[in-house]
Motif scaffolding. Sequence first.
Motif, short mmCIF file in Angstrom:
data_model
loop_
_atom_site.label_atom_id
_atom_site.label_comp_id
_atom_site.label_asym_id
_atom_site.label_seq_id
_atom_site.Cartn_x
_atom_site.Cartn_y
_atom_site.Cartn_z
N GLN B 373 1.63 47.31 17.22
CA GLN B 373 0.81 48.46 16.88
C GLN B 373 1.52 49.75 17.28
O GLN B 373 2.14 49.81 18.35
N LEU B 397 3.39 37.58 4.74
CA LEU B 397 2.15 38.00 5.41
C LEU B 397 2.52 39.12 6.37
O LEU B 397 3.41 38.95 7.20
N GLU B 400 -0.13 43.34 12.02
CA GLU B 400 0.09 44.35 13.06
C GLU B 400 -0.76 43.93 14.25
O GLU B 400 -1.95 43.65 14.10
N ASP B 402 -0.98 43.67 18.96
CA ASP B 402 -0.47 44.15 20.25
C ASP B 402 -0.39 42.98 21.21
O ASP B 402 -0.32 41.84 20.78
N SER B 404 -2.68 42.13 23.50
CA SER B 404 -3.95 41.60 23.96
C SER B 404 -4.34 40.36 23.15
O SER B 404 -3.78 40.11 22.09
N GLN B 406 -7.46 39.87 22.07
CA GLN B 406 -8.75 40.05 21.40
C GLN B 406 -8.70 39.79 19.90
O GLN B 406 -9.73 39.50 19.30
N ASP B 407 -7.54 39.89 19.27
CA ASP B 407 -7.50 39.64 17.83
C ASP B 407 -6.98 38.22 17.51
O ASP B 407 -6.60 37.93 16.39
N GLN B 410 -8.85 36.43 14.60
CA GLN B 410 -8.56 37.05 13.31
C GLN B 410 -7.14 36.72 12.86
O GLN B 410 -6.88 36.45 11.70
N ARG B 414 -5.88 34.68 9.48
CA ARG B 414 -4.85 35.15 8.55
C ARG B 414 -3.70 34.17 8.42
O ARG B 414 -3.22 33.88 7.33
#
Lengths: 256, 424
Positions: B373, B397, B400, B402, B404, B406-407, B410, B414
């Motif tokens: 990011q 694909l 983006e 970082d 952490s 938390q994603d 998600q 993907r």
Amino acid sequence: MLVVGLDIGSVAAKGVILDKDTMHRAMVPTGWSPRDAGEKLISELLELSGRKREQVDDIVVTGYGRIAIAGAGQAATEIKCHARAVAEIYPAVRTIVDIGGQDSKVIRLNEQGRVIDFAMNDKCAAGTGRFLQVMANALGLDVSELGENEDSDKTVSINSMCTVFAESEIIGLLARGTSKSGIIAGLHQSVGRRVAAMVRRIGISGEVAFTGGVARNPGVRRALQEELGCRLIIPEECQFTGALGAALLGAEQQFN
Amino acid sequence: MADYRQMWTDLGMDLEKHDILCQVLPDAFGSVYLSQENRPEGMDYFNFVVAEIHGVRPSELIAHQQKGGKVFGTFCVYVPDEVIFAAGAIATGLCGGSQFWVPGGEKVLPANTCPLIKASVGARLDGTCPFFKIADMYIGETTCDGKKKAWEILNEHVPVHVMDLPQMKRAKDIKAWEDEIKILIQRVEEQCGTKITAASLAENIKLINGKRQALARLYNTRKNSPVPISGKDVLLITQIAFYDDPARFTEQVNALCDELDARIAKSEGVIPADAPRILITGTPMAIPNWKLHHVLESSGAAVVVEELCTGTRYFENPVDESKTTIDEQIKALAERYMKINCACFTPNTGRIDDILRLVKEYKVDGVVDCNLQFCGTYSTESYLVDRALKEAGIPVLHIETDYSDQDFEQLRTRVQAFLEMLEK
């Protein structure tokens, strides 16, 4: 052939059971336990179809909760499932916009209904159902009431992309006496713009379908159609698109 | 980890805070690495180096300093290690790859700075990484605006020598890099009180080329199907390359490659042969950033090559060893380093050529183009990279992210949807 498709989303868990030519649907809130929601759905679906658990040939699970209930059945992503369902019902569709509780997606299909490209929002709630939910709370409404309460002739542009800032922005607008209906139209426009930008990255071809819970909101449908400049196909019971796709994938495997 | 508390105290580290890191690392490493099946035995050495990451190598560096030697911390693959080792000093990579250090960096840096810079600055300011404390001098470079400004902040704590990296590749730019290497030589010589000679430079060009050859050999084994080693393991080895003793590292990688060659002869692999073969391109993955590899390989893919600073950019193109005068050697170094294709250059079409070549060499099914990011150059370049790949008919694909977690979910959606897309 008896197959179950489950779509365990961030807000709601949706299920479809295909019993030869008949289909039943059920929905429960996901709550804090995707596993419990999944089990509850399966029982409800079995009850609706008057069948027993041992009679089920296959269960396919999608949605963010698909990992949590691994073991219930095989997992597939929402992207694959939405594509599968839309390709079945609307073979002319080549672009799918899916807006769910915590993410929005754009999916491109080829002539065979296979996914050839997709885009998904970043880890940010802008352009998702969550965005609308937070805004509905700030306006003292239920998220399901937004669509019928907009006035698109009085659209007030919401400039903040970030959910937190947009909330402060509309509180400010309300304090200045701006009409709720105009703000709501602005919120729908904001979601429409955000998602339309993602659609343009992937590119539009063929017909465009709009799926996911947010597709039930006529305001977002209007705004998205305006932004994209094309008509959108909304599947009946659009919230169940993912679950239906999962069930169809299960049926396909049984057939093979 | 063995007990290094005295050493950490002597270094002026924040032990209490550092303890938190020491507690979480083994778990993270265990769940990402030790859970893999059929890992090569040769990984034992690298497991050990990581398990003792803030102990074994730091104590070697301190021992070197106690004998009067110097330690230089570097942050970029453009900085020529050869020069540092030729002065009798040691170069060690310093890039931070953990979310743990990010809040420390955010105390002084804007939130929209890339996590690599935030983590690196945070590791120094919070006193939670021995390498940052040990280094006598940092060698920075002008690869991005965030780093350029970060050097000014770090320079208040430790001397930073900044190399001015040109951002185009004309003849005059390569000449300019040659001049920058000369300035670096002066600065390193001053710092060390030694003289870099043609003989010492030749010897260390060989040393670092040896490391490059070993890594090239390791990456080559991944051209086989099934792959004899996971992408995660190779990423780890590449990360270790930045701070381990070069001669020992080379020896260990070569020993591992002997084992992998035996596996290949028996068609033995760690990931099924029909797994989708993935190339990762984008921004560097500093240790312990294993996030993307973990998502991919735990979803059934095989990462077969990385076009990253922690990948092919680090070891491709050896330095010409035939030069005998120091001026010729410096020219050879400049030419080699200016062959690296980073998004800070304009244009940077060489990177796209590299990706397309690697896709063929490693029989890649799909490319994941991932940038940290707020990395403006790589995220902008992704438009051109993705378009070139699509034109060549290779699925890509773009991600983006970082440091952490938390994603993670998600990201997993993907990645899995991308892998579903690759299914035949």
